[in-house]
Every structure is written in structure tokens, then in C-alpha cells.
Design a protein around this motif. Structure first.
Motif, PDB file in Angstrom:
ATOM      1  N   HIS A 150       0.714  -1.419   0.127  1.00 26.48           N
ATOM      2  CA  HIS A 150      -0.033  -0.025  -0.226  1.00 26.48           C
ATOM      3  C   HIS A 150       0.693   1.234   0.137  1.00 26.48           C
ATOM      4  CE1 HIS A 150      -2.635  -3.807   2.052  1.00 26.48           C
ATOM      5  NE2 HIS A 150      -3.562  -2.839   1.257  1.00 26.48           N
TER       6      HIS A 150
ATOM      7  N   THR B  34      -3.400  -1.161  -3.811  1.00 30.78           N
ATOM      8  CA  THR B  34      -3.170   0.380  -3.632  1.00 30.78           C
ATOM      9  C   THR B  34      -4.488   0.516  -4.245  1.00 30.78           C
ATOM     10  OG1 THR B  34      -0.720   1.213  -2.914  1.00 30.78           O
ATOM     11  CG2 THR B  34      -2.276   3.264  -3.591  1.00 30.78           C
TER      12      THR B  34
ATOM     13  N   LEU C 197      -5.914   6.111  -0.135  1.00 36.39           N
ATOM     14  CA  LEU C 197      -4.839   5.883  -0.786  1.00 36.39           C
ATOM     15  C   LEU C 197      -4.833   6.755  -1.206  1.00 36.39           C
ATOM     16  CD1 LEU C 197      -4.032   2.322   0.111  1.00 36.39           C
ATOM     17  CD2 LEU C 197      -4.297   3.825   1.802  1.00 36.39           C
TER      18      LEU C 197
END
Length: 785
Positions: free
Chosen positions: A338, A370, A377
């Protein structure tokens, strides 16, 4: 309130337990890599699938488009719990995937994973990172092993940093991105203060770490650090204080004076609003130079991200992701599933929906996980607008507040995902690569064992033939040597014995000049006998040479047979023509034997003696005198028979005295006749006496035995090197074959050990991967702080 605090304490204990467990597994992973490196250096160069790497490299460089971040190896249900729930990933290799020793090469190749499954331990074998030329075809196994060993050391160093990160209770947030993406502006906006200098031109030339002033006795100041590893806040010698007015000049024109700036600042906001002063975790915001500004700075940034918990990647909405940005995200993706992405300067974009769609498409290819959590994010903001609103005291944009809240939650509340999950992911990727390479090397070892077994089976008939040929050839060569020596001994003994027995016959060819030249005649007879002996000895030498030549010819035929048996050895074995002047194909002469010198010591010292002229042999002399007397008696009897009456008459008229005189005269006449006979037979006496004396002398000194031994020894000396040469040639052929077989057996033993080792390594890595995975699987909800 107490319940909430108790719940937080429980979560803190759970997080600490996960840190401890992950730390243990990281140490185990490092030990595993070190063990592989030692095995790679000392026992078995790790096999690398070069052909498929070359094909994959060609595909990656020619196919265009963005490169997808490498996914990680996983559990049997094809999922990985990373603190947020299951995420689909590729299946890990199981026991069934490992080729057995009975599998064919084709089957082994089908069972192996594709080389693109390597994520961390992949080697960059191209001359340039983006170029299409490579050196894969020219690399040897040892070169690949050295490159792989270097890669293992790099991974060990990276794991050391991960261990330090896991044990560190603070949290580091790296703000990075391309030039002019607005990184410094974003940091200032998060701090709600204009601390870091910013401009339309690139201005950040070194790393700037911003931390809460509470870590510096609540004193706001800036430390210029020449050496990060030696920095100690309590030791002024390790840093230089920089005034706030001078900060811009230092940041923009560092001149390699400092490696990093340590900025201690206050955030007057409450713990619930401040990122630095949050009441639970010490947070550091690190502003970095632009990726595409300087290659050295870019390299430092790539290395620095290894010690970072959270990466905030700032993208200029006007430029999207550049190649340098893509490379960074791919590198960071090896451990960070991520990435927190901030698309800055979004206010300058006219068609926001189109820009947002294009950037999200890029993120989907660069970091799938992600993209899967893009609502938390990925944020599209304008840091400059937020700072302007802060200066005027107006309300900032909702998008920035949402981004700030998500970053705080990601860095502080979801600490497993932000701090531990990257280390877990990296360890899982490493262990997945180890499993892949272990399976690849089990297959390679199996294939090598099969190849060696085939070579051993194919070479066995040849080896057995060589052994039999060596025995047969050695026996035939020794037989040729023994037969030749025996023939020389037999011929020499027989021939010289007959020669010494018939020396008198040789003297008969010497003309007898008469009694007056008797001594000269004797000398001529002696010389003739000696020369005859020398001639016969030379004849024996010539016979020995002929026999040697014949034996060599027989050995040459054996050599021809040997070369026909293995023509490939002819280049390694020198021919007889090169090794020996008297080759089997040449003409051996007596002069090539050892020089004789004198044929006999007795002949060198023999002299004429008076006894050589007088025959004292009673039997022989008596026979001669008897024959003479008989002849004289017959002659006298004829005359006396015709004149018997006269003698009777004379005897009657002669007295006794006269008769005695007559008888004496007759006896003297007979004696003179005998002497005359002996003198007339003197040449025969000389020949007989000299031949008898020479024969006796030669017998006494062992003349015949000496020359028989000499020529037998010479024959053995001349033939033996050929026998040894032939035997040595076969011995070298057998030893060469034995060395090849021994080398095959040694290589097979190494391959068998490696097959067992890598199979056990695969099982060990799989078990360790399960333990690393279990850190995130158990009670995932409790991992959110």
C-alpha cells in the motif's frame, strides 16, 4: 472511558506481540538467506533460469506500457491477509510442484513457475535498466552465482533495516515524488506552518526530517547533520544549528555540507488533529529531493525508503507518473503493498474527471493493492490552496481534510498495515522467491543426476573394453618382449658355440708359407681366428637387431589397434616416431645397440707360445710315429726281402760289432724319418693347438654366455620402452576414463546432496512463510490501532 483505554492497552499488547513475532521471523529469514549464500559459494552455484529470464527481459523491454508491481507468494488458498482482509494473489509452490527424480525434462519444465514470479531475488542482467541489450547469453554459471550472492547480501542488509524498523516504536513518513510535485508545500500544509522553503523552481536539495519539538526538550531549532549515522541530539559536535532565516539557503544550496536537516517544531493543535504531536506515536515527516533531479539523490532516496514506514508519493496532476516515479513505486512495491498517493495541484486541472481516471489507471498497473483501497489511499488535493486558507484563516478544502484524516489513520491507527505489513510483505516475497528457486534447483539437480547417470551408463561398455584391452595388450606386449629376448639368447648361444668349436676350419684358409715362416704363419692363423670370432659376434648383433625390429613391428600393430580403439586419444599420446629414434617404422642397425668394445678380454691378451708349435699330445704323436715307422718298415722290408740272401751272407762274414752298427744306422734312419714327418705337419699342429687353446680360453671366460646375456639385455633395453609406452598409453586412457567417471560420480553426489538440500529448503521456507503470514492472519481486527 476506562473501557476504551483498556481496549487500547490490549491493542498495544497485541501489536507488541506481532512486532516480536515478526522480528523473530525476519531474523529467521535472514539466517535462511545467509545459509543459501554459503551453499551457493561453497557447494552448489544456485541455478538461475537464464533462458526464461532472457525471454522475459525481451518481453518487458519490447512490450511497452507500465510494469506491474511484483505480487507475493502465498498460502494454499491463494489469499494473503494483510491486516485488511484477503487479497487474491498467486498460489505458492507445494510439494506436488517439485519435479521428482523420475520426471522427464519436459515435465520438469512444465511444473516450474515462470521467472516473472521472482520479485526480490530477481537479477538485473541487462546492460541498461531500460535498454533492450543484455549479457545473459555470455554469463557463465559462476558469474550468475556471484551476482546472486551479491543480491542475497543486499537482501540481508535490507532485512536488517526492516528489523530495525519493526523494533523502532516511532513512525517515519517519507514524502517523495518528482520535481515540482509540491512535496515541501504538502509538508507545510500538514504542519499548518510555512517551515520548509518552497518555490516554483526545485528547491529541496537534501533530506529534511521534521519531528515534534517535544523530542528536543520542547525547543524549536534546526540541526544540520553532516553524518546521519553519528548524529546525537545531545552532542553538539555531531550537528550544526541552522537559523530559520538561513533554512532556505541551506536547503537550496547545500553544497554537500549536510546529509540531512533535523527540524524540531511545535504543532499547537490538539492530539486528535496533529500528526506529529498525537499523544501515542512519535512521527517524523521526511521531505526528500525530487526523484528526477539528481541520480545520486535518487539512489539515496531508493535506499532511504527501506527504513520508511509510510511512503507518501506526491504526483503532479499536470505530469502524472514519470518513468522515475514508476521505477520508485515498483521498487517500493517489493515490500509495501500500500502506497499513500497524493495527487497535488489538482485545482489547476480543467477536466478533473479525465485526469483522475488516467491517474487511477496508472496506479492500478503500478500498485494493485493501493488501487483496491483507492478511496483511502489515493487523494486529489491542492496543498497550496490549503496553505493559503490557513494564512487567511478560512476553511480549507474538504478533499485535503479527508486526505489528512486518511493519512493519520493509515500511519497511527492502522499501524500493522503501515509499519509491519511492509516488512511482512518483503519477508513473504523473499521466502516466495526462495521457494521458487529451491524448486528450480531441485529440478536442475534432478536433471543433472539423470544426465550423469546416462553418461555413466553410456561410458561403462567403453570402460570395460579399455580394461580388457589394457590387460590383453599388456600380455601381448610382454609376450613379444619375452619371445624376442628368448630368440636372441637361443640364436647367440647356438651360433657362438658352433663358431668356437670350428675355429680350426677357419685357419685352413690361411696359406702355409713353409717352415721358415712358421711364426708368421701362426700369427696369421691367430688373427684369422680372432677376426672370425668378431665377425660372428657382429652377425649375432645383426640378428638381435632383426629380432628387435620384428618385435617393434608387432608392438606397432598393437599401437595401431589401440588408436583404432580410441582415435580421440591419438592427439594426447605421442607417437613412437616422436619418442624414439629407433622406431618400429625405421631400420634398426647394430650401431644403435650399446657399443661392444672388445668382444673378449682373453682375445685382447692372447700371445703365441712355443707350445703352439709342438704337439705334446701322446696319443696323437704316437699315432703319427706309428704310421711313419710302419711306412719305413714296409719300405725296408721290400728291400730286405730281395736281398735277404745277401744280408745272410754278409752277416756270416760280418762280426757282431758290425751288425750292431748296421742296426743303429737303421734306427737313426727311422728316427730321422719321424722327425721329418713331424716337421712336415707343423702347420696342422699350429692350427690345432691355437684353436684348442682359444676354445679353452673362451670357455673359461664364458664368452658364449657373456654375449648371449649382452644381446638379450640389449634386446630387452630396445624393446622394453615400446612395451612401457604401449602399457602407459593404455593406462593413461584407463585413468582418463576413470577420472571422467570419478568426476561424474562426484558431480552426481553433489547434485544428489543439492537435490535433498533444496527440497528441504523449500519445505523450510514454506513453513517460515506460513509463520510470517500468521502474524497478520490472527485477529486482524485487533491489529488496527
Amino acid at each position: 472511558m476506562n473501557a476504551t483505554r483498556q481496549e487500547q492497552e490490549i491493542q498495544q499488547r497485541v501489536f507488541a506481540d506481532k512486532c516480536q513475532r515478526l522480528h523473530t521471523h525476519l531474523v529467521g529469514t535472514k539466517s535462511l538467506l545467509r545459509e543459501i549464500g554459503e551453499y551457493n559459494r561453497s557447494k552448489w552455484p544456485v541455478h538461475y533460469p537464464l533462458a526464461r529470464i532472457a525471454q522475459a527481459a525481451a518481453t518487458n523491454t519490447s512490450g511497452g506500457g507500465l510494469r506491474r508491481s511484483n505480487s507475493m507468494l502465498l498460502n494454499s488458498d491463494s489469499t494473503l491477509v494483510d491486516g485488511l482482509g484477503p487479497v487474491p494473489i498467486r498460489r505458492a509452490m507445494t510439494t506436488e510442484d517439485v519435479p521428482s527424480s523420475s520426471s522427464s525434462d519436459a515435465e520438469a519444465g512444465e511444473r516450474l513457475l515462470d521467472v516473472n514470479d521472482l520479485s526480490v531475488l530477481k537479477l538485473d542482467l541487462r546492460l541498461s535498466y531500460h535498454g533492450d541489450s543484455d549479457v545473459i547469453g555470455s554469463l557463465e554459471e559462476s558469474s550468475i552465482a556471484r551476482l546472486f550472492d551479491e543480491r542475497l547480501l543486499q537482501c540481508e542488509a535490507h532485512i536488517d533495516k526492516l528489523i530495525a524498523r519493526v523494533t523502532d516504536k516511532s513512525s517515519k513518513i517519507l514524502v517523495t515524488g518528482d520535481l515540482n510535485a509540491g512535496k515541501s508545500t504538502l509538508v507545510n500544509a500538514l504542519l499548518r506552518r510555512d517551515i520548509l522553503p518552497f518555490d516554483q523552481q526545485p528547491c529541496t536539495m537534501l533530506f529534511c526530517e521534521v519531528v515534534d519539538a517535544s523530542l528536543n526538550a520542547d525547543v524549536e531549532e534546526i540541526h544540520g547533520v553532516p553524518d546521519i549515522s553519528a548524529y546525537d541530539r545531545k552532542d553538539p559536535k555531531t550537528y550544526a544549528r541552522v537559523g530559520l532565516p538561513d533554512l532556505e539557503d541551506v536547503v537550496m544550496e547545500n553544497g554537500e555540507q549536510f546529509q540531512q536537516l533535523k527540524i524540531y517544531t511545535r504543532d499547537v493543535r490538539s492530539d486528535g488533529a496533529s500528526l506529529l504531536h498525537n499523544g501515542s506515536v512519535d512521527v517524523a515527516l521526511i521531505d526528500s529531493p525530487g526523484l528526477n533531479r539528481d541520480s545520486l539523490k535518487t539512489t539515496q532516496l531508493f535506499a532511504r525508503q527501506e527504513e520508511i514506514d509510510v511512503v507518501v508519493f506526491v504526483v503532479n496532476a499536470e505530469n502524472h507518473f514519470t518513468l522515475s516515479g514508476q521505477d520508485f513505486l515498483v521498487s517500493a512495491g517489493n515490500e509495501k503493498a500500500h502506497i499513500f498517493i497524493v495527487v497535488n495541484r489538482f485545482d489547476a486541472i480543467r477536466r478533473k474527471d479525465r485526469c483522475e481516471r488516467m491517474i487511477l489507471d496508472q496506479i492500478r498497473d503500478l500498485s494493485p493493492l493501493t488501487y483496491a483501497e483507492r478511496s483511502d489511499l489515493v487523494h486529489f488535493v491542492s496543498a497550496h490552496e490549503q496553505l493559503a486558507a490557513e494564512r487567511t484563516g478560512t476553511q480549507g478544502a474538504e478533499s485535503f481534510s479527508r486526505m489528512e484524516k486518511s493519512l493519520r489513520s493509515f500511519a497511527l491507527e492502522q499501524r500493522f498495515k503501515s509499519k509491519l505489513a511492509p516488512a511482512q510483505r518483503y519477508a513473504m516475497n523473499v521466502l516466495g522467491d526462495v521457494q521458487y528457486l529451491a524448486a528450480e534447483n531441485v529440478a536442475a539437480a534432478t536433471k543433472r543426476i539423470q544426465e550423469i547417470n546416462a553418461l555413466l551408463r553410456e561410458s561403462m561398455p567403453r570402460y570395460e573394453t579399455l580394461l580388457q584391452e589394457r590387460t590383453d595388450t599388456s600380455r601381448q606386449a610382454e609376450a613379444a618382449l619375452d619371445d624376442g629376448c628368448a630368440e636372441v639368447r637361443r640364436h647367440t648361444s647356438t651360433h657362438l658355440t658352433n663358431t668356437t668349436r670350428h675355429l680350426q676350419d677357419v685357419a685352413e684358409k690361411v696359406a702355409y708359407p713353409g717352415l721358415l715362416s712358421l711364426w708368421s704363419y701362426a700369427e696369421s692363423v691367430l688373427l684369422a681366428m680372432v677376426r672370425h670370432l668378431e665377425h660372428e659376434v657382429s652377425e649375432c648383433d645383426r640378428f638381435a637387431c632383426f629380432t628387435i625390429q620384428h618385435a617393434r613391428a608387432d608392438l606397432a600393430r598393437l599401437e595401431d589397434h589401440r588408436r583404432a580403439l580410441d582415435d580421440s586419444e591419438s592427439k594426447d599420446v605421442a607417437s613412437w616416431n616422436d619418442d624414439d629414434d629407433g622406431s618400429a617404422s625405421g631400420n634398426l642397425t647394430a650401431s644403435q645397440l650399446a657399443p661392444i668394445g672388445s668382444i673378449s678380454n682373453a682375445l685382447d691378451t692372447v700371445q703365441l707360445e712355443l707350445s703352439d708349435f709342438v704337439d705334446f699330445d701322446i696319443a696323437h704323436n704316437w699315432a703319427a710315429l706309428t704310421s711313419v715307422s710302419t711306412a719305413l718298415t714296409l719300405l725296408a722290408s721290400k728291400s730286405m726281402a730281395s736281398n735277404a740272401l745277401t744280408l745272410l751272407r754278409l752277416s756270416s762274414t760280418m762280426g757282431p760289432h758290425t751288425a750292431r752298427r748296421l742296426m743303429v744306422a737303421s734306427a737313426a734312419l727311422i728316427g730321422l724319418g719321424s722327425v721329418f714327418y713331424v716337421v712336415s705337419d707343423m702347420d696342422a699342429t699350429v692350427r690345432r693347438k691355437l684353436s684348442a687353446r682359444l676354445e679353452l680360453m673362451l670357455d673359461d671366460e664364458g664368452f658364449v654366455q657373456h654375449h648371449a646375456e649382452r644381446l638379450t639385455t640389449e634386446a630387452s633395453r630396445a624393446i622394453r620402452p615400446f612395451v612401457w609406452h604401449l602399457q602407459h598409453t593404455f593406462q593413461r586412457m584407463v585413468e582418463a576414463e576413470e577420472h571422467r567417471r570419478a568426476d561424474h560420480l562426484r558431480r552426481r553426489h553433489v547434485a544428489q546432496d543439492s537435490q535433498i538440500y533444496f527440497d528441504e529448503l523449500r519445505i523450510k521456507a514454506h513453513a517460515l512463510a506460513n509463520q510470517v503470514r500468521a502474524v497478520g492472519n490472527a485477529d486482524a481486527a485487533n491489529s488496527r490501532l
